[in-house]
Write a protein that holds these residues in place. Structure first.
Motif, short mmCIF file in Angstrom:
data_model
loop_
_atom_site.label_atom_id
_atom_site.label_comp_id
_atom_site.label_asym_id
_atom_site.label_seq_id
_atom_site.Cartn_x
_atom_site.Cartn_y
_atom_site.Cartn_z
N UNK A 132 0.83 -1.20 0.00
CA UNK A 132 0.00 0.00 0.00
C UNK A 132 0.87 1.26 0.00
N UNK A 133 0.26 2.34 -0.44
CA UNK A 133 0.92 3.63 -0.42
C UNK A 133 -0.12 4.72 -0.15
N UNK A 134 0.31 5.81 0.48
CA UNK A 134 -0.62 6.89 0.81
C UNK A 134 -1.08 7.62 -0.45
N UNK A 135 -2.35 7.97 -0.48
CA UNK A 135 -2.87 8.75 -1.60
C UNK A 135 -2.32 10.16 -1.56
N UNK A 136 -2.02 10.68 -2.73
CA UNK A 136 -1.52 12.04 -2.88
C UNK A 136 -2.28 12.68 -4.04
N UNK A 137 -2.08 13.97 -4.28
CA UNK A 137 -2.74 14.59 -5.44
C UNK A 137 -2.37 13.93 -6.78
N UNK A 138 -1.23 13.25 -6.81
CA UNK A 138 -0.77 12.60 -8.04
C UNK A 138 -1.33 11.19 -8.23
N UNK A 139 -2.02 10.69 -7.23
CA UNK A 139 -2.54 9.31 -7.29
C UNK A 139 -3.53 9.16 -8.44
N UNK A 140 -3.40 8.06 -9.16
CA UNK A 140 -4.30 7.77 -10.28
C UNK A 140 -5.38 6.78 -9.83
N UNK A 141 -6.54 6.89 -10.48
CA UNK A 141 -7.68 6.00 -10.18
C UNK A 141 -7.99 5.96 -8.68
N UNK A 142 -8.07 7.13 -8.08
CA UNK A 142 -8.35 7.19 -6.64
C UNK A 142 -9.63 6.47 -6.27
N UNK A 143 -10.62 6.54 -7.14
CA UNK A 143 -11.91 5.95 -6.85
C UNK A 143 -11.83 4.44 -6.68
N UNK A 144 -10.78 3.82 -7.24
CA UNK A 144 -10.60 2.37 -7.12
C UNK A 144 -9.64 1.98 -5.98
N UNK A 145 -9.16 2.97 -5.27
CA UNK A 145 -8.24 2.71 -4.17
C UNK A 145 -8.98 2.35 -2.88
N UNK A 146 -8.23 2.18 -1.80
CA UNK A 146 -8.83 1.89 -0.49
C UNK A 146 -9.33 3.20 0.10
N UNK A 147 -10.60 3.49 -0.14
CA UNK A 147 -11.17 4.79 0.26
C UNK A 147 -12.32 4.65 1.26
N UNK A 148 -12.72 3.40 1.54
CA UNK A 148 -13.86 3.19 2.44
C UNK A 148 -13.37 2.69 3.81
N UNK A 149 -13.74 3.39 4.88
CA UNK A 149 -13.32 2.95 6.23
C UNK A 149 -14.37 2.04 6.87
N UNK A 150 -13.91 1.11 7.67
CA UNK A 150 -14.78 0.24 8.46
C UNK A 150 -14.25 0.28 9.89
N UNK A 151 -14.74 1.25 10.68
CA UNK A 151 -14.21 1.44 12.04
C UNK A 151 -14.90 0.56 13.07
#
Length: 198
Positions: A132-151
């Protein structure tokens, strides 16, 4: 992994619906050895130490490409199993996000905070961490990344992607179909004949 949670949930639901665990072994999955190989290639870096970890980090894009390529090939070989079509779509979305970002899945720092996984952040900024890597403004296909939290109160807090959800749903449906599969008429007739002969 969210996928493991879906597997456990599906087995529990299958039992509650009076399904049979034995029937899981009857799922006609092809290329099972290739699926296993893809996971070995993907996760063997977890067991490496010292200079080898740096070597893997340098070639993680190639390793990810080979691993996901094998997995997609094996899943496409099982197109006859409809639930695995959903799994294939999920794997493809994850594959796009990973390959487009240097071989690592991009992770939303906001999602990490919401899930209460602050300790995970140091891995996201480590060049030696291969997954894994942290999302940045340069990240591509952000919508397909790990964007949903389950706390919490979920017992195993995590962050996950749209692809993870599709994979989980597909595996859930596959296990349900297998555990609740009814015996064919020919099987019933054969058993009746066997009982008569006995």
């Amino acid at each position: 992994m969210l996928l493991v949670d879906f597997v456990l949930l599906s087995i529990i639901v299958g039992f509650l619906r009076k399904g049979s665990l034995k029937k899981l072994g009857e799922i006609p999955i092809k290329k099972l050895e290739i699926i296993f190989l893809s996971f070995v290639i993907r996760y063997f870096p977890l067991f490496l130490k010292g200079p080898l970890k740096g070597y893997v980090a340098d070639y993680i894009l190639i390793i990810s490409f080979i691993s996901y390529g094998l997995l997609l090939y094996s899943l496409l070989s099982n197109w006859h199993l409809k639930p695995l079509r959903i799994v294939t779509l999920g794997v493809l979305l994850n594959f796009l996000a990973i390959i487009a970002n240097g071989g690592k899945m991009p992770v939303s720092l906001w999602a990490v905070d919401v899930a209460g996984l602050g300790d995970f952040k140091q891995d996201l900024f480590s060049p030696l961490y291969p997954y894994h890597t942290a999302m940045t403004p340069e990240t591509r296909f952000k919508i397909f990344g790990d964007i949903f939290p389950l706390p919490k109160p979920y017992p195993n807090p995590k962050v996950f992607s749209l692809g993870d959800v599709l994979m989980g749903v597909g595996v859930f449906l596959l296990i349900q179909e297998a555990m609740l599969k009814k015996k064919s008429a020919s099987d019933k007739i054969s058993k009746r004949k066997l009982k008569r002969n006995l």
